[in-house]
Design a protein around this motif. Structure first.
Motif, PDB file in Angstrom:
ATOM      1  N   THR A 175       0.966  -1.291   0.099  1.00 18.12           N
ATOM      2  CA  THR A 175       0.095   0.007   0.064  1.00 18.12           C
ATOM      3  C   THR A 175       0.851   0.993  -0.060  1.00 18.12           C
ATOM      4  O   THR A 175       1.935   1.475   0.826  1.00 18.12           O
ATOM      5  CB  THR A 175      -0.764   0.140   1.271  1.00 18.12           C
ATOM      6  N   PRO A 176       0.673   2.131  -0.919  1.00 16.95           N
ATOM      7  CA  PRO A 176       1.500   3.221  -0.907  1.00 16.95           C
ATOM      8  C   PRO A 176       1.463   4.081   0.395  1.00 16.95           C
ATOM      9  O   PRO A 176       0.621   4.419   1.083  1.00 16.95           O
ATOM     10  CB  PRO A 176       0.683   4.318  -2.105  1.00 16.95           C
ATOM     11  N   PRO A 177       2.614   4.770   0.737  1.00 21.70           N
ATOM     12  CA  PRO A 177       2.606   5.534   2.307  1.00 21.70           C
ATOM     13  C   PRO A 177       1.627   6.513   2.159  1.00 21.70           C
ATOM     14  O   PRO A 177       1.075   6.594   3.322  1.00 21.70           O
ATOM     15  CB  PRO A 177       4.130   6.193   2.062  1.00 21.70           C
ATOM     16  N   GLU A 178       1.402   7.244   1.353  1.00 21.54           N
ATOM     17  CA  GLU A 178       0.457   8.441   1.333  1.00 21.54           C
ATOM     18  C   GLU A 178      -0.877   7.679   1.530  1.00 21.54           C
ATOM     19  O   GLU A 178      -1.872   8.363   2.102  1.00 21.54           O
ATOM     20  CB  GLU A 178       0.496   9.310   0.337  1.00 21.54           C
ATOM     21  N   VAL A 179      -1.322   6.595   0.794  1.00 23.89           N
ATOM     22  CA  VAL A 179      -2.548   5.991   1.026  1.00 23.89           C
ATOM     23  C   VAL A 179      -2.685   5.451   2.476  1.00 23.89           C
ATOM     24  O   VAL A 179      -3.785   5.733   3.016  1.00 23.89           O
ATOM     25  CB  VAL A 179      -2.811   4.969   0.257  1.00 23.89           C
ATOM     26  N   ARG A 241      10.166  20.090   9.154  1.00 26.58           N
ATOM     27  CA  ARG A 241       9.937  21.103   8.172  1.00 26.58           C
ATOM     28  C   ARG A 241      11.059  21.759   7.669  1.00 26.58           C
ATOM     29  O   ARG A 241      11.167  21.995   6.684  1.00 26.58           O
ATOM     30  CB  ARG A 241       8.864  21.967   9.001  1.00 26.58           C
ATOM     31  N   PHE A 242      12.088  21.837   8.745  1.00 27.80           N
ATOM     32  CA  PHE A 242      13.104  22.484   8.138  1.00 27.80           C
ATOM     33  C   PHE A 242      13.859  21.453   7.455  1.00 27.80           C
ATOM     34  O   PHE A 242      14.339  21.803   6.227  1.00 27.80           O
ATOM     35  CB  PHE A 242      14.056  22.612   9.711  1.00 27.80           C
ATOM     36  N   ALA A 243      14.042  20.234   7.668  1.00 28.68           N
ATOM     37  CA  ALA A 243      14.666  19.260   6.960  1.00 28.68           C
ATOM     38  C   ALA A 243      14.011  19.319   5.512  1.00 28.68           C
ATOM     39  O   ALA A 243      14.731  19.017   4.413  1.00 28.68           O
ATOM     40  CB  ALA A 243      14.871  17.999   7.589  1.00 28.68           C
ATOM     41  N   ASP A 251      10.286  24.403  -4.662  1.00 29.79           N
ATOM     42  CA  ASP A 251       9.879  23.689  -5.692  1.00 29.79           C
ATOM     43  C   ASP A 251       9.153  22.560  -5.373  1.00 29.79           C
ATOM     44  O   ASP A 251       8.329  21.960  -5.944  1.00 29.79           O
ATOM     45  CB  ASP A 251      10.872  23.511  -6.496  1.00 29.79           C
ATOM     46  N   GLY A 252      10.003  21.900  -4.248  1.00 24.53           N
ATOM     47  CA  GLY A 252       9.478  20.477  -3.812  1.00 24.53           C
ATOM     48  C   GLY A 252       8.147  20.540  -3.034  1.00 24.53           C
ATOM     49  O   GLY A 252       7.125  19.771  -3.277  1.00 24.53           O
ATOM     50  N   TYR A 253       7.949  21.870  -2.313  1.00 23.70           N
ATOM     51  CA  TYR A 253       6.507  21.972  -2.040  1.00 23.70           C
ATOM     52  C   TYR A 253       5.531  22.274  -3.055  1.00 23.70           C
ATOM     53  O   TYR A 253       4.396  21.737  -2.897  1.00 23.70           O
ATOM     54  CB  TYR A 253       6.545  23.258  -0.959  1.00 23.70           C
ATOM     55  N   VAL A 254       5.712  23.041  -3.933  1.00 26.96           N
ATOM     56  CA  VAL A 254       4.912  23.259  -5.063  1.00 26.96           C
ATOM     57  C   VAL A 254       4.485  22.034  -5.803  1.00 26.96           C
ATOM     58  O   VAL A 254       3.452  21.715  -6.362  1.00 26.96           O
ATOM     59  CB  VAL A 254       5.510  24.256  -6.052  1.00 26.96           C
ATOM     60  N   GLU A 255       5.434  21.026  -5.721  1.00 29.16           N
ATOM     61  CA  GLU A 255       5.115  19.647  -6.376  1.00 29.16           C
ATOM     62  C   GLU A 255       4.241  18.919  -5.635  1.00 29.16           C
ATOM     63  O   GLU A 255       3.073  18.486  -6.225  1.00 29.16           O
ATOM     64  CB  GLU A 255       6.291  19.040  -6.430  1.00 29.16           C
ATOM     65  N   ASP A 256       3.936  18.964  -4.271  1.00 28.23           N
ATOM     66  CA  ASP A 256       3.281  18.322  -3.403  1.00 28.23           C
ATOM     67  C   ASP A 256       1.984  19.358  -3.186  1.00 28.23           C
ATOM     68  O   ASP A 256       0.730  18.494  -2.957  1.00 28.23           O
ATOM     69  CB  ASP A 256       3.856  18.010  -2.138  1.00 28.23           C
ATOM     70  N   ALA A 257       2.039  20.512  -3.084  1.00 29.38           N
ATOM     71  CA  ALA A 257       1.031  21.320  -2.972  1.00 29.38           C
ATOM     72  C   ALA A 257       0.182  21.482  -1.595  1.00 29.38           C
ATOM     73  O   ALA A 257      -0.967  21.762  -1.466  1.00 29.38           O
ATOM     74  CB  ALA A 257       0.093  21.334  -4.054  1.00 29.38           C
ATOM     75  N   ALA A 258       0.789  20.846  -0.573  1.00 27.86           N
ATOM     76  CA  ALA A 258       0.210  20.770   0.717  1.00 27.86           C
ATOM     77  C   ALA A 258       1.336  19.928   1.632  1.00 27.86           C
ATOM     78  O   ALA A 258       2.193  19.264   1.265  1.00 27.86           O
ATOM     79  CB  ALA A 258      -1.065  19.455   0.644  1.00 27.86           C
ATOM     80  N   MET A 259       1.043  20.265   3.301  1.00 28.77           N
ATOM     81  CA  MET A 259       2.141  20.175   3.934  1.00 28.77           C
ATOM     82  C   MET A 259       2.270  18.540   4.050  1.00 28.77           C
ATOM     83  O   MET A 259       3.473  18.223   4.338  1.00 28.77           O
ATOM     84  CB  MET A 259       1.824  21.061   5.364  1.00 28.77           C
ATOM     85  N   ASP A 260       1.110  17.996   4.445  1.00 28.75           N
ATOM     86  CA  ASP A 260       1.373  16.620   5.022  1.00 28.75           C
ATOM     87  C   ASP A 260       2.041  15.874   3.890  1.00 28.75           C
ATOM     88  O   ASP A 260       3.189  15.041   4.057  1.00 28.75           O
ATOM     89  CB  ASP A 260       0.299  16.007   5.154  1.00 28.75           C
ATOM     90  N   PHE A 262       4.153  16.717   1.603  1.00 29.00           N
ATOM     91  CA  PHE A 262       5.451  17.052   1.602  1.00 29.00           C
ATOM     92  C   PHE A 262       6.232  16.446   2.805  1.00 29.00           C
ATOM     93  O   PHE A 262       7.455  16.001   2.645  1.00 29.00           O
ATOM     94  CB  PHE A 262       5.368  18.764   1.795  1.00 29.00           C
ATOM     95  N   LEU A 263       5.748  16.262   3.842  1.00 28.78           N
ATOM     96  CA  LEU A 263       6.509  15.975   5.115  1.00 28.78           C
ATOM     97  C   LEU A 263       6.806  14.404   5.017  1.00 28.78           C
ATOM     98  O   LEU A 263       7.484  13.896   5.408  1.00 28.78           O
ATOM     99  CB  LEU A 263       5.742  16.496   6.390  1.00 28.78           C
ATOM    100  N   HIS A 264       5.622  13.866   4.236  1.00 26.28           N
ATOM    101  CA  HIS A 264       5.797  12.307   4.215  1.00 26.28           C
ATOM    102  C   HIS A 264       7.172  12.120   3.411  1.00 26.28           C
ATOM    103  O   HIS A 264       7.644  11.195   3.777  1.00 26.28           O
ATOM    104  CB  HIS A 264       4.447  11.910   3.598  1.00 26.28           C
TER     105      HIS A 264
END
Length: 387
Positions: A175-179, A241-243, A251-260, A262-264
């Motif tokens: 099962t994918p981690p985000e799922v 969040r710092f890491a 750019d990485g944040y824009v790719e995910d477009a949400a904090m969770d 991005f942090l996963h």
């Protein structure tokens, strides 16, 4: 923003847990925004197996480390003695326990995500021994075993505990981690729900947990934030969040477009030596420590906290301010900041007083990409003040 809205945004609302302030500001999202959990994924990716275990089997698995109770997870230990004892009493009364949820990794290791407090309590009672195992207290029905530890129970009562059956829903490692994360967020409803970082902690590997613990265990972090072993793991989330921004940038944040998500992704990177080797981890930690030292130097007791020009009190830590200012301050030498700190503070306080768009970006809908980019840009400019 109207004047009342501005005043509301400038006065931070603190998170509470067990009626105790956490010294961290509540992060809010706009009511009209769809919850992140609705991000689309294929239902066929969900693979859940239901298994039955005896408590003896589950406790053996904990002892041989094939079933992991997430280390350093303090919130699993906050139950009071009577709560723990009444859970054991329920088992002795043969009342079925609610189902547990485990996450399985590719090596077959199981991690407890939902039911951690219950399993920790039972393990402490049965396997804790005379010194660490607790005595039953405040029982409602079985008064004749009041004050007894597991080793002092009659043999039939011990067997009843060991033979008790539990049901566990095991999320397959394919099962994918985000799922998997979304599944646990959906079922995380019993007792006091885990927050996002607590779920990530339970699902992550030892490497990322060690890295975040080391980052938040320094004197520099404590001096800048006043946090040490935060009971809700807000300290670990801020280090993550710092890491995340250090590794992937805006750019990485824009790719995910949400904090969770991005942090996963950052957690998975930190867990992988191939993606983030030990030398890179050392650089992240050095920059983080430098940022904490610099934040204390520049902002003193108000580091990472809302501090408008007309406010003298100390607000709780604001996570958007933490992520932006920690990344910004990591780039400067101490001697440079000593010379410019008054100008930096003045500019930062002006932003929190007069720039309503900036105030919105650190107050509500803080995961919105436009607000994330705006607060980073304005913070970077403020950090240049006095040059």
């Amino acid at each position: 923003m109207t004047t009342p809205e501005i005043q509301k945004a400038q006065t931070a609302r603190e998170e509470y847990f067990l009626d105790k302030g956490m010294d961290v500001e509540v992060e809010t999202e706009a009511d009209e925004e769809p919850p992140e959990i609705d991000r689309p994924w294929n239902p066929e990716q969900i693979r859940v197996n239901t298994k039955q275990f005896s408590l003896r089997n589950a406790l053996d698995m904990i002892d041989d480390e094939s079933l992991e109770l997430a280390p350093d997870f303090q919130r699993g230990r906050v139950w009071k003695s009577v709560q723990k004892s009444q859970l054991i009493e329920s088992v002795l009364l043969q009342i079925p326990l609610p189902a547990f949820y485990f996450a399985e990794d590719a090596d077959g290791l199981l991690r407890v995500v939902d039911g951690l407090q219950r399993l920790s309590t039972i393990h402490d009672f049965v396997r804790g021994g005379e010194k660490s195992g607790f005595a039953l207290k405040g029982l409602e029905y079985l008064a004749h075993v009041e004050g007894k530890r597991f080793d002092e129970l009659p043999a039939p009562w011990k067997r009843r505990i060991n033979n008790a059956q539990i049901m566990a829903h095991v999320i397959d490692p394919t099962t994918p981690p985000e799922v998997m994360y979304d599944i646990f967020r959906r079922i995380n409803t019993l007792g006091t729900p885990l927050n996002a970082q607590e779920i990530r902690h339970c699902m992550s590997r030892p490497r990322s947990r060690r890295i975040l613990k080391e980052m938040t265990s320094t004197d520099a972090f404590y001096q800048a934030t006043g946090m040490r072993n935060h009971i809700r793991m807000n300290d670990r989330e801020m280090a993550l969040r710092f890491a995340a921004f250090w590794l992937m940038g805006l750019d990485g944040y824009v790719e995910d477009a949400a904090m969770d998500p991005f942090l996963h992704r950052a957690t998975r990177l930190l867990d992988s030596v191939g993606e983030v080797d030990d030398d890179k981890v050392a650089r992240i930690q050095a920059d983080f420590n430098k940022a904490m030292t610099n934040a204390r130097l520049v902002f003193g007791d108000h580091a990472f906290r809302k501090w408008p020009e007309d406010v003298s009190w100390r607000n709780p830590i604001n996570r958007p301010l933490f992520e932006t200012w920690s990344l910004a301050l990591a780039r400067y030498d101490t001697d440079d900041l000593v010379r410019r700190k008054d100008a930096i503070v003045a500019q930062a306080r002006s932003l929190m007083t007069h720039d309503f768009r900036y105030l919105e970006a650190i107050t509500s809908s803080t995961g919105d990409v436009r607000r994330v980019m705006y607060r980073f840009r304005l913070t970077e400019m403020a950090a240049e003040a006095g040059k």
